[in-house]
Design an enzyme around this catalytic site. Structure first.
Site, short mmCIF file in Angstrom:
data_model
loop_
_atom_site.label_atom_id
_atom_site.label_comp_id
_atom_site.label_asym_id
_atom_site.label_seq_id
_atom_site.Cartn_x
_atom_site.Cartn_y
_atom_site.Cartn_z
NE ARG A 89 -5.00 14.88 -1.10
CZ ARG A 89 -4.35 14.04 -0.71
NH1 ARG A 89 -4.80 13.22 0.26
NH2 ARG A 89 -2.56 14.23 -0.70
NE ARG A 134 4.82 11.30 1.71
CZ ARG A 134 3.98 11.57 1.98
NH1 ARG A 134 3.29 10.97 3.01
NH2 ARG A 134 3.24 12.02 0.87
P1 AMP Z 1 -0.99 12.07 1.55
O1 AMP Z 1 0.14 10.74 1.71
O2 AMP Z 1 -2.06 11.68 1.59
O3 AMP Z 1 -0.20 13.09 1.49
O4 AMP Z 1 -0.65 11.80 -1.26
C1 AMP Z 1 0.72 11.37 -1.24
C2 AMP Z 1 0.19 11.78 -2.59
O5 AMP Z 1 -0.51 10.62 -3.22
C3 AMP Z 1 -1.01 13.03 -2.60
O6 AMP Z 1 -0.22 14.43 -2.98
C4 AMP Z 1 -1.56 12.62 -4.38
O7 AMP Z 1 -0.14 12.99 -5.03
C5 AMP Z 1 -1.56 11.42 -4.35
N1 AMP Z 1 -2.57 10.67 -3.70
C6 AMP Z 1 -2.89 10.73 -1.97
N2 AMP Z 1 -4.43 10.29 -2.44
C7 AMP Z 1 -5.08 10.73 -3.09
C8 AMP Z 1 -6.40 11.14 -3.48
N3 AMP Z 1 -7.22 10.93 -3.00
N4 AMP Z 1 -6.81 11.92 -4.72
C9 AMP Z 1 -5.87 12.09 -6.32
N5 AMP Z 1 -4.56 11.98 -5.67
C10 AMP Z 1 -4.13 11.47 -4.07
#
Ligand code: AMP
Length: 191
Positions: A89, A134
């Site tokens: 990320r 969500r």
């Molecule tokens: P996602 O499901 O990939 O949209 O992730 C949802 C949330 O999880 C993000 O907005 C972050 O708060 C956290 N998150 C997911 N992946 C990461 C990562 N690689 N680094 C930091 N936070 C993460």
């Protein structure tokens, strides 16, 4: 082992494409967002710390996410490889991933870069908010997640462009057409 990362802004369809890719190529799907949401649902110590951060659309600390990723990979029995979704990320995570894979005598093979215009992304995100509920899919948090993407995640694209492993995909198409593009590109490798 094959290591593929699925990259793109929030709402680009990474989760949907991930399910199709892992099925076709027998890879293990590692979504850091999913892992964190599970920790929250299980009310673990990590989950309690993460909840407030995820619900604001901020990123969790790199150390924490990398530890989660390493732990998940080390417990895996999959012999073929991994599809990373939502990781890396930021550039620090990309560098840490490179170091972690180097320790396994490997490197990231491909970064699938799903591109889509932001107006189409916002529309999809709001639709998903209605369907999945969500807590980080409210309009304010979505806006924040886009900002985080632009400021911290987008530079990862440049980082991997220099390594020549990025495959660009037009994400502004229906699910099957996006998947077809991905398959066409991946099939040029002999995975
Ligand atoms: P996602 O499901 O990939 O949209 O992730 C949802 C949330 O999880 C993000 O907005 C972050 O708060 C956290 N998150 C997911 N992946 C990461 C990562 N690689 N680094 C930091 N936070 C993460």
């Amino acid at each position: 082992m094959i290591y593929i990362a699925l990259f793109g802004p929030p709402g680009a369809g990474k989760g949907t494409q991930a399910k199709k890719i892992i099925e076709k190529y027998n890879l293990e799907h590692i979504s850091t967002g999913e892992i964190i949401r599970r920790e929250i649902a299980d009310k673990t110590e990590l989950g309690k710390q993460a909840e407030n951060i995820i619900n604001k659309g901020h990123l969790l600390s790199d150390e924490l996410v990398i530890a989660l990723l390493e732990d998940t990979m080390s417990k895996s029995h999959n012999r073929k490889g991994f599809l990373l979704d939502g990781f890396p990320r930021n550039v620090k995570q990309a560098k840490d991933l490179d170091a972690m894979l180097a320790k396994r005598g490997a490197s990231l093979n491909v970064l699938i870069n799903i591109k889509a215009p932001s107006n189409c992304l916002m529309r999809r995100m709001l639709k998903r908010a209605g369907e999945e509920g969500r807590p980080d899919d409210t309009p304010e948090v979505i806006e924040n997640r886009f900002k985080v993407y632009e400021n911290q995640t987008q530079p990862v694209e440049e980082y991997y462009k220099c390594k020549g492993i990025t495959l660009d995909v037009d994400g502004n198409k229906d699910v099957d057409s996006v998947f077809e593009q991905i398959v066409q590109l991946l099939d040029t490798f002999n995975f």
